[in-house]
Motif scaffolding. Structure first.
Motif, PDB file in Angstrom:
ATOM      1  N   MET A 124     -23.666  20.309  -4.597  1.00  0.00           N
ATOM      2  CA  MET A 124     -23.800  20.577  -3.165  1.00  0.00           C
ATOM      3  C   MET A 124     -22.524  21.173  -2.559  1.00  0.00           C
ATOM      4  O   MET A 124     -22.562  21.764  -1.487  1.00  0.00           O
ATOM      5  CB  MET A 124     -24.162  19.290  -2.432  1.00  0.00           C
ATOM      6  N   LEU A 125     -21.414  21.012  -3.261  1.00  0.00           N
ATOM      7  CA  LEU A 125     -20.126  21.509  -2.752  1.00  0.00           C
ATOM      8  C   LEU A 125     -19.815  22.931  -3.207  1.00  0.00           C
ATOM      9  O   LEU A 125     -18.728  23.428  -2.947  1.00  0.00           O
ATOM     10  CB  LEU A 125     -19.002  20.566  -3.200  1.00  0.00           C
ATOM     11  N   GLY A 126     -20.778  23.564  -3.896  1.00  0.00           N
ATOM     12  CA  GLY A 126     -20.580  24.937  -4.315  1.00  0.00           C
ATOM     13  C   GLY A 126     -20.759  25.182  -5.792  1.00  0.00           C
ATOM     14  O   GLY A 126     -20.763  26.328  -6.243  1.00  0.00           O
ATOM     15  N   GLY A 127     -20.879  24.104  -6.560  1.00  0.00           N
ATOM     16  CA  GLY A 127     -21.082  24.258  -7.990  1.00  0.00           C
ATOM     17  C   GLY A 127     -19.825  23.961  -8.780  1.00  0.00           C
ATOM     18  O   GLY A 127     -18.698  24.111  -8.297  1.00  0.00           O
ATOM     19  N   GLN A 274     -15.301  18.676   6.539  1.00  0.00           N
ATOM     20  CA  GLN A 274     -14.196  19.524   6.970  1.00  0.00           C
ATOM     21  C   GLN A 274     -13.314  19.934   5.795  1.00  0.00           C
ATOM     22  O   GLN A 274     -12.786  21.057   5.770  1.00  0.00           O
ATOM     23  CB  GLN A 274     -13.358  18.806   8.030  1.00  0.00           C
ATOM     24  N   THR A 275     -13.153  19.054   4.816  1.00  0.00           N
ATOM     25  CA  THR A 275     -12.347  19.407   3.646  1.00  0.00           C
ATOM     26  C   THR A 275     -12.964  20.569   2.900  1.00  0.00           C
ATOM     27  O   THR A 275     -12.277  21.515   2.490  1.00  0.00           O
ATOM     28  CB  THR A 275     -12.198  18.198   2.710  1.00  0.00           C
ATOM     29  N   ARG A 276     -14.291  20.526   2.726  1.00  0.00           N
ATOM     30  CA  ARG A 276     -14.960  21.630   2.037  1.00  0.00           C
ATOM     31  C   ARG A 276     -14.821  22.937   2.823  1.00  0.00           C
ATOM     32  O   ARG A 276     -14.539  23.992   2.248  1.00  0.00           O
ATOM     33  CB  ARG A 276     -16.436  21.305   1.840  1.00  0.00           C
ATOM     34  N   LEU A 277     -15.001  22.871   4.131  1.00  0.00           N
ATOM     35  CA  LEU A 277     -14.882  24.066   4.966  1.00  0.00           C
ATOM     36  C   LEU A 277     -13.492  24.677   4.850  1.00  0.00           C
ATOM     37  O   LEU A 277     -13.339  25.882   4.593  1.00  0.00           O
ATOM     38  CB  LEU A 277     -15.185  23.712   6.423  1.00  0.00           C
ATOM     39  N   ILE A 278     -12.466  23.862   5.032  1.00  0.00           N
ATOM     40  CA  ILE A 278     -11.091  24.362   4.996  1.00  0.00           C
ATOM     41  C   ILE A 278     -10.745  24.854   3.602  1.00  0.00           C
ATOM     42  O   ILE A 278     -10.091  25.889   3.442  1.00  0.00           O
ATOM     43  CB  ILE A 278     -10.124  23.270   5.476  1.00  0.00           C
ATOM     44  N   ARG A 279     -11.204  24.133   2.583  1.00  0.00           N
ATOM     45  CA  ARG A 279     -10.946  24.583   1.207  1.00  0.00           C
ATOM     46  C   ARG A 279     -11.537  25.960   0.941  1.00  0.00           C
ATOM     47  O   ARG A 279     -10.883  26.846   0.379  1.00  0.00           O
ATOM     48  CB  ARG A 279     -11.548  23.579   0.223  1.00  0.00           C
ATOM     49  N   ASP A 280     -12.788  26.163   1.359  1.00  0.00           N
ATOM     50  CA  ASP A 280     -13.449  27.435   1.082  1.00  0.00           C
ATOM     51  C   ASP A 280     -12.776  28.595   1.810  1.00  0.00           C
ATOM     52  O   ASP A 280     -12.578  29.669   1.239  1.00  0.00           O
ATOM     53  CB  ASP A 280     -14.925  27.350   1.462  1.00  0.00           C
ATOM     54  N   VAL A 281     -12.410  28.378   3.072  1.00  0.00           N
ATOM     55  CA  VAL A 281     -11.729  29.435   3.818  1.00  0.00           C
ATOM     56  C   VAL A 281     -10.354  29.688   3.216  1.00  0.00           C
ATOM     57  O   VAL A 281      -9.940  30.845   3.030  1.00  0.00           O
ATOM     58  CB  VAL A 281     -11.619  29.068   5.312  1.00  0.00           C
ATOM     59  N   ALA A 282      -9.631  28.622   2.883  1.00  0.00           N
ATOM     60  CA  ALA A 282      -8.296  28.770   2.306  1.00  0.00           C
ATOM     61  C   ALA A 282      -8.342  29.501   0.973  1.00  0.00           C
ATOM     62  O   ALA A 282      -7.472  30.340   0.676  1.00  0.00           O
ATOM     63  CB  ALA A 282      -7.645  27.398   2.137  1.00  0.00           C
ATOM     64  N   ALA A 283      -9.338  29.201   0.146  1.00  0.00           N
ATOM     65  CA  ALA A 283      -9.473  29.902  -1.137  1.00  0.00           C
ATOM     66  C   ALA A 283      -9.717  31.389  -0.919  1.00  0.00           C
ATOM     67  O   ALA A 283      -9.129  32.232  -1.611  1.00  0.00           O
ATOM     68  CB  ALA A 283     -10.608  29.278  -1.952  1.00  0.00           C
ATOM     69  N   ASP A 300     -13.283   7.030  -3.722  1.00  0.00           N
ATOM     70  CA  ASP A 300     -12.496   8.127  -3.163  1.00  0.00           C
ATOM     71  C   ASP A 300     -12.019   9.072  -4.256  1.00  0.00           C
ATOM     72  O   ASP A 300     -12.008  10.302  -4.080  1.00  0.00           O
ATOM     73  CB  ASP A 300     -11.301   7.565  -2.390  1.00  0.00           C
ATOM     74  N   THR A 301     -11.609   8.530  -5.397  1.00  0.00           N
ATOM     75  CA  THR A 301     -11.167   9.399  -6.493  1.00  0.00           C
ATOM     76  C   THR A 301     -12.305  10.280  -6.983  1.00  0.00           C
ATOM     77  O   THR A 301     -12.100  11.459  -7.305  1.00  0.00           O
ATOM     78  CB  THR A 301     -10.606   8.570  -7.659  1.00  0.00           C
ATOM     79  N   ALA A 302     -13.522   9.740  -7.026  1.00  0.00           N
ATOM     80  CA  ALA A 302     -14.671  10.556  -7.426  1.00  0.00           C
ATOM     81  C   ALA A 302     -14.894  11.702  -6.447  1.00  0.00           C
ATOM     82  O   ALA A 302     -15.166  12.843  -6.848  1.00  0.00           O
ATOM     83  CB  ALA A 302     -15.919   9.690  -7.527  1.00  0.00           C
ATOM     84  N   ALA A 303     -14.784  11.419  -5.139  1.00  0.00           N
ATOM     85  CA  ALA A 303     -14.942  12.479  -4.143  1.00  0.00           C
ATOM     86  C   ALA A 303     -13.879  13.563  -4.335  1.00  0.00           C
ATOM     87  O   ALA A 303     -14.173  14.759  -4.249  1.00  0.00           O
ATOM     88  CB  ALA A 303     -14.855  11.897  -2.731  1.00  0.00           C
ATOM     89  N   MET A 304     -12.642  13.151  -4.602  1.00  0.00           N
ATOM     90  CA  MET A 304     -11.580  14.118  -4.862  1.00  0.00           C
ATOM     91  C   MET A 304     -11.903  14.974  -6.084  1.00  0.00           C
ATOM     92  O   MET A 304     -11.675  16.184  -6.089  1.00  0.00           O
ATOM     93  CB  MET A 304     -10.248  13.394  -5.061  1.00  0.00           C
ATOM     94  N   ALA A 305     -12.428  14.332  -7.137  1.00  0.00           N
ATOM     95  CA  ALA A 305     -12.752  15.061  -8.362  1.00  0.00           C
ATOM     96  C   ALA A 305     -13.872  16.069  -8.130  1.00  0.00           C
ATOM     97  O   ALA A 305     -13.812  17.209  -8.620  1.00  0.00           O
ATOM     98  CB  ALA A 305     -13.128  14.081  -9.473  1.00  0.00           C
ATOM     99  N   HIS A 306     -14.909  15.681  -7.390  1.00  0.00           N
ATOM    100  CA  HIS A 306     -16.002  16.615  -7.099  1.00  0.00           C
ATOM    101  C   HIS A 306     -15.503  17.808  -6.285  1.00  0.00           C
ATOM    102  O   HIS A 306     -15.893  18.959  -6.547  1.00  0.00           O
ATOM    103  CB  HIS A 306     -17.117  15.884  -6.336  1.00  0.00           C
ATOM    104  N   LEU A 307     -14.658  17.553  -5.302  1.00  0.00           N
ATOM    105  CA  LEU A 307     -14.104  18.660  -4.507  1.00  0.00           C
ATOM    106  C   LEU A 307     -13.171  19.529  -5.338  1.00  0.00           C
ATOM    107  O   LEU A 307     -13.152  20.757  -5.206  1.00  0.00           O
ATOM    108  CB  LEU A 307     -13.373  18.105  -3.286  1.00  0.00           C
ATOM    109  N   SER A 308     -12.394  18.913  -6.227  1.00  0.00           N
ATOM    110  CA  SER A 308     -11.481  19.682  -7.073  1.00  0.00           C
ATOM    111  C   SER A 308     -12.237  20.582  -8.040  1.00  0.00           C
ATOM    112  O   SER A 308     -11.903  21.765  -8.207  1.00  0.00           O
ATOM    113  CB  SER A 308     -10.564  18.736  -7.861  1.00  0.00           C
TER     114      SER A 308
END
Length: 367
Positions: A124-127, A274-283, A300-308
């Protein structure tokens, strides 16, 4: 699908290695976490976690989270947790500011939505961009010989990326970083993180005296303007962390050319949305990116890993495994760490199988 009930738990998470030390005498001996369980009328539960590092690190404090969640949670009952943007707007409407309080609730809705769709959150975060992400380890602030020995031990365990805490007495920190660099093999990646502990004058002193050492400078000063004044004379990459508090601040950093990379903290930004939004624009703008948080255990670590792992690999700096920092467990599984790399658990949503019995009695419950 509607949100039927919300529970919130208070979980103190002591550090495995004792007190965590930063510049200016700042020290913490645990993460003080709030964990939320959001359950839908279909019986699916999503989990979220927020854990400040003391009262000094970020604009968040544990008691504020425990007080704020009961103010917001009743307004979410009856709403569709899959309407993530709407959930965010609703929280901002009923409770102005304080994004850290909203972070665990937002994360829980993302987890619930992904579990209901029977897909891992990374989808859901982009693949998924890669199977694992490279981890870094922290060399905490201390005596010169202790920091050098710790760095040497970390590298001996197979890690190739170090975040060295600076931001204290400049001359002492010059000695610390020189000793650490000499203690590890050439090619070890070093970040010198002052956690906004210096004035521009002090940061320039440090940068000038350490020109021969290969490192990335991380958040030497407090404001974007102060960091920009250091960057003008710097011949090394710079990463900003504490300065990234919103999409607007990130765009200001880009406009001014104040950094090469960004560290995005989920709770500081108000959650996964908001983290996903800012990450995508920043990338898209060309920044190198680290996604992490102020602390936490398995959730929380799992959420960080999925976003990473949903961050484009060519834009990803590294990750951190906070669940390895603490002595308590909150789930029957955890994000897999193999060597110096982290992956994501198998299963839908965060993939974390939380054990409510490990969390104690909820301090808040509605539904």
């Amino acid at each position: 699908m509607k949100i039927k009930s919300i529970k919130a738990y208070h979980v103190v998470q002591p550090f495995v290695d004792g007190p965590y030390r930063m510049s200016k005498g700042r020290v913490a001996d645990c993460f003080d976490a709030v964990i939320v369980a959001i359950t839908s009328d279909t019986g699916v539960t999503g989990w979220g976690e927020m854990a400040p590092l003391g009262n000094f690190y970020s604009a968040a404090f544990p008691a504020g989270t425990r007080a704020g969640v009961p103010e917001i949670a009743p307004h979410l009952i009856g709403h569709d947790p899959r309407g993530l943007a709407g959930i965010g707007r609703l929280m901002d409407t009923v409770f102005k500011g304080h994004p850290y309080i909203k972070s665990a609730l937002d994360m829980g809705c993302w987890d619930l939505a992904a579990r209901a769709a029977d897909v891992p959150l990374v989808t859901m975060l982009g693949g998924r961009e890669s199977e694992t992400a490279e981890l870094y380890r922290v060399v905490t602030h201390g005596k010169v010989d202790q920091m050098a020995a710790l760095a040497k031990m970390i590298v001996a365990e197979g890690y190739q990326r170090l975040q060295v805490k600076v931001g204290g007495n400049v001359r002492d920190d010059i000695e610390r970083v020189t000793a650490v660099a000499a203690a590890v093999p050439k090619g070890t990646v070093i970040f010198c993180d002052a956690n906004a502990g210096w004035t521009p004058y002090q940061a320039r002193q440090f940068a000038d005296a350490t020109r021969r050492i290969d490192y990335t400078f991380e958040q030497p000063c407090t404001t974007i303007e102060e960091n920009m004044s250091v960057r003008r004379m710097l011949d090394k990459p710079m990463v900003l962390d504490e300065s990234v508090t919103s999409l607007q601040e990130m765009l200001e950093i880009h406009r001014r050319g104040a950094a090469d990379g960004l560290t995005l903290k989920i709770s500081r930004l108000g959650g996964v949305t908001q983290t996903r939004l800012i990450r995508d624009v920043a990338a898209d703008l060309g920044f190198m990116i680290t996604v992490e948080d102020t602390g936490g255990a398995e959730i929380d670590t799992a959420a960080m890993a999925h976003l990473s792992l949903s961050t484009p690999e060519e834009r990803r700096l590294h990750a951190i495994a906070f669940h390895e920092w603490v002595t308590v467990r909150t789930a029957s599984n955890k994000p897999p760490v193999r060597g110096s790399r982290i992956g994501i658990p198998d299963g839908p949503g965060l993939g974390i199988d939380v054990e409510p019995g490990l969390l104690g009695k909820p301090f808040f419950e509605i539904g």
